[in-house]
Design a protein around this motif. Structure first.
Motif, PDB file in Angstrom:
ATOM      1  N   ALA A   1      16.887  14.899  25.650  1.00 31.87           N
ATOM      2  CA  ALA A   1      18.071  14.186  25.186  1.00 31.87           C
ATOM      3  C   ALA A   1      17.714  13.029  24.262  1.00 31.87           C
ATOM      4  N   ALA A   2      16.577  12.393  24.486  1.00 31.77           N
ATOM      5  CA  ALA A   2      16.182  11.235  23.681  1.00 31.77           C
ATOM      6  C   ALA A   2      15.943  11.599  22.226  1.00 31.77           C
ATOM      7  N   ALA A   3      15.799  12.890  21.931  1.00 32.86           N
ATOM      8  CA  ALA A   3      15.560  13.328  20.554  1.00 32.86           C
ATOM      9  C   ALA A   3      16.848  13.412  19.744  1.00 32.86           C
ATOM     10  N   LEU A   4      18.014  13.294  20.406  1.00 33.96           N
ATOM     11  CA  LEU A   4      19.287  13.586  19.764  1.00 33.96           C
ATOM     12  C   LEU A   4      20.110  12.337  19.465  1.00 33.96           C
TER      13      LEU A   4
ATOM     14  N   GLY B   1      22.481  15.537  15.820  1.00 29.92           N
ATOM     15  CA  GLY B   1      21.261  15.946  15.137  1.00 29.92           C
ATOM     16  C   GLY B   1      20.036  15.298  15.740  1.00 29.92           C
ATOM     17  N   LEU B   2      18.931  15.356  15.028  1.00 24.54           N
ATOM     18  CA  LEU B   2      17.655  14.841  15.521  1.00 24.54           C
ATOM     19  C   LEU B   2      17.397  13.425  15.021  1.00 24.54           C
ATOM     20  N   ARG B   3      16.866  12.591  15.883  1.00 25.82           N
ATOM     21  CA  ARG B   3      16.564  11.203  15.518  1.00 25.82           C
ATOM     22  C   ARG B   3      15.374  11.136  14.568  1.00 25.82           C
ATOM     23  N   LYS B   4      15.329  10.060  13.808  1.00 24.71           N
ATOM     24  CA  LYS B   4      14.225   9.857  12.866  1.00 24.71           C
ATOM     25  C   LYS B   4      13.638   8.462  13.052  1.00 24.71           C
ATOM     26  N   PRO B   5      12.710   8.320  13.987  1.00 23.77           N
ATOM     27  CA  PRO B   5      12.025   7.042  14.154  1.00 23.77           C
ATOM     28  C   PRO B   5      11.056   6.816  13.003  1.00 23.77           C
ATOM     29  N   PRO B   6      10.604   5.583  12.791  1.00 21.85           N
ATOM     30  CA  PRO B   6       9.594   5.337  11.755  1.00 21.85           C
ATOM     31  C   PRO B   6       8.253   5.913  12.191  1.00 21.85           C
ATOM     32  N   LYS B   7       7.586   6.602  11.259  1.00 20.46           N
ATOM     33  CA  LYS B   7       6.250   7.126  11.535  1.00 20.46           C
ATOM     34  C   LYS B   7       5.370   6.897  10.314  1.00 20.46           C
TER      35      LYS B   7
ATOM     36  N   TRP C   1       5.315   3.761   6.334  1.00 23.13           N
ATOM     37  CA  TRP C   1       6.329   3.936   7.366  1.00 23.13           C
ATOM     38  C   TRP C   1       7.581   4.541   6.740  1.00 23.13           C
ATOM     39  N   LEU C   2       8.005   5.698   7.246  1.00 23.93           N
ATOM     40  CA  LEU C   2       9.213   6.345   6.764  1.00 23.93           C
ATOM     41  C   LEU C   2      10.006   6.898   7.952  1.00 23.93           C
ATOM     42  N   PRO C   3      11.335   6.929   7.860  1.00 25.37           N
ATOM     43  CA  PRO C   3      12.137   7.586   8.890  1.00 25.37           C
ATOM     44  C   PRO C   3      11.794   9.077   8.920  1.00 25.37           C
ATOM     45  N   THR C   4      11.291   9.540  10.049  1.00 24.67           N
ATOM     46  CA  THR C   4      10.708  10.874  10.138  1.00 24.67           C
ATOM     47  C   THR C   4      11.244  11.610  11.359  1.00 24.67           C
ATOM     48  N   CYS C   5      11.522  12.894  11.202  1.00 21.84           N
ATOM     49  CA  CYS C   5      12.034  13.689  12.315  1.00 21.84           C
ATOM     50  C   CYS C   5      11.178  13.491  13.557  1.00 21.84           C
ATOM     51  N   VAL C   6      11.838  13.348  14.677  1.00 19.87           N
ATOM     52  CA  VAL C   6      11.146  13.080  15.926  1.00 19.87           C
ATOM     53  C   VAL C   6      10.118  14.156  16.242  1.00 19.87           C
TER      54      VAL C   6
END
Length: 305
Positions: free
Chosen positions: A67-70, A103-109, A121-126
């Motif tokens: 669930a945390a991915a959404l 949809g899918l979260r995009k944390p910085p990676k 650092w870019l917002p990137t698919c989990v």
């Protein structure tokens, strides 16, 4: 259709900051499907590559503790008459019910996409592995149907693909063959989407504060839980929701917040590392942040040749 995805990941992250930093961004490179407010409804968030999931996919993610991915996406109403007022915003609605995608979260990676050598650092698919720029769920039972159909659906609808935007920005040749059958199965357009991909919240008052936080990118676990529960409880082709499925999904999401998969802890770790301002680490740090917490490893591109 044939694409070259090696070293790209243009459809899995927001690479616009790379262009902005280099000062070579053009209107053509910035253009996204939701940029023209006269053509469609603008989303509250700024994710240019949001991938909508179906109700069944949402349920499947919840069942395995992901669930945390959404996260949900809401839209500004194009006209006041088609919206509902929440948090001083006119939110797109159907029959007075605010509608949203999941949809899918995009944390910085720390990633080096589209042929770059140095990570940033870019917002990137989990689910994207920063080291290989490959999807950790690709080909598996939780790989979203919309991802598997990209860029076929976009080409069929005669829109510009992310592959072509990467090429325009100097990322080499990515779209090798654009020939596709006119097959829109799974796209779910119009009324087909309602309850199956486009979810309608039955109680607008429950979204007070949520809409503000969605626009600011500060949704809480409880905010996401409320929306995911409605999505999981929705009935395809209707505005109806099941109270039983809603309560079950809500409990499941809130339980997973503290004792779920690797996803939640990894997202928090990425955000902490980015916010410390200590510079951009090597993408290989993903082994400690994600793999050591249980994320699947990816094979690398050499293994696929």
């Amino acid at each position: 259709m044939e694409v070259d995805c090696a070293g790209c990941a243009g459809c899995c992250l927001d690479w616009r900051p790379l262009l902005e930093a280099e000062g070579d961004e053009t209107d053509h490179q910035r253009r996204r499907p939701f940029d023209d407010p006269n053509a469609t409804r603008a989303p509250l968030d700024d994710d240019p590559i949001f991938v909508p999931l179906t109700r069944d996919e949402v349920r499947a993610f919840l069942e395995v503790g992901l669930a945390a991915a959404l996260t949900p996406r809401f839209w500004h109403a194009r006209e006041t008459s088609e919206g509902v007022e929440i948090d001083d915003r006119s939110v797109a609605a159907v029959a007075g019910r605010p509608v949203f995608f999941v949809g899918l979260r995009k944390p910085p990676k720390p990633v080096a996409p589209v042929g770059r050598e140095e990570p940033t650092w870019l917002p990137t698919c989990v689910f994207l592995d920063p080291t290989t720029l490959q999807c950790r769920v690709h080909g598996g039972e939780h790989f979203p149907e919309e991802c598997s159909a990209y860029p076929k659906h976009t080409l069929t609808l005669e829109h510009e693909t992310e592959c072509e935007r990467v090429e325009s920005a100097g990322g080499g040749e990515r779209l090798l063959d654009a020939a596709v059958d006119d097959d829109l199965d799974g796209l779910l357009l119009g009324s087909q989407a309602l309850g199956a991909k486009l979810f309608a919240h039955p109680q607008p008052d429950a979204l007070e504060g949520v809409i503000d936080r969605a626009a600011a990118g500060t949704l809480t676990t409880a905010d996401r839980a409320e929306c995911l529960a409605v999505a999981a409880a929705s009935s395809p082709g209707t505005l109806a929701t099941s109270d039983h499925h809603y309560e079950q999904a809500l409990d499941r999401v809130l339980e997973q917040a503290d004792d779920g998969s690797w996803v939640g802890p990894a997202i928090r770790e990425w955000q902490r590392r980015r916010d410390t301002g200590e510079g951009v680490p090597s993408p290989a740090v993903a082994d400690r942040v994600e793999v050591d917490r249980g994320a699947s490893e990816t094979p690398g591109w050499d293994a696929l040749e």
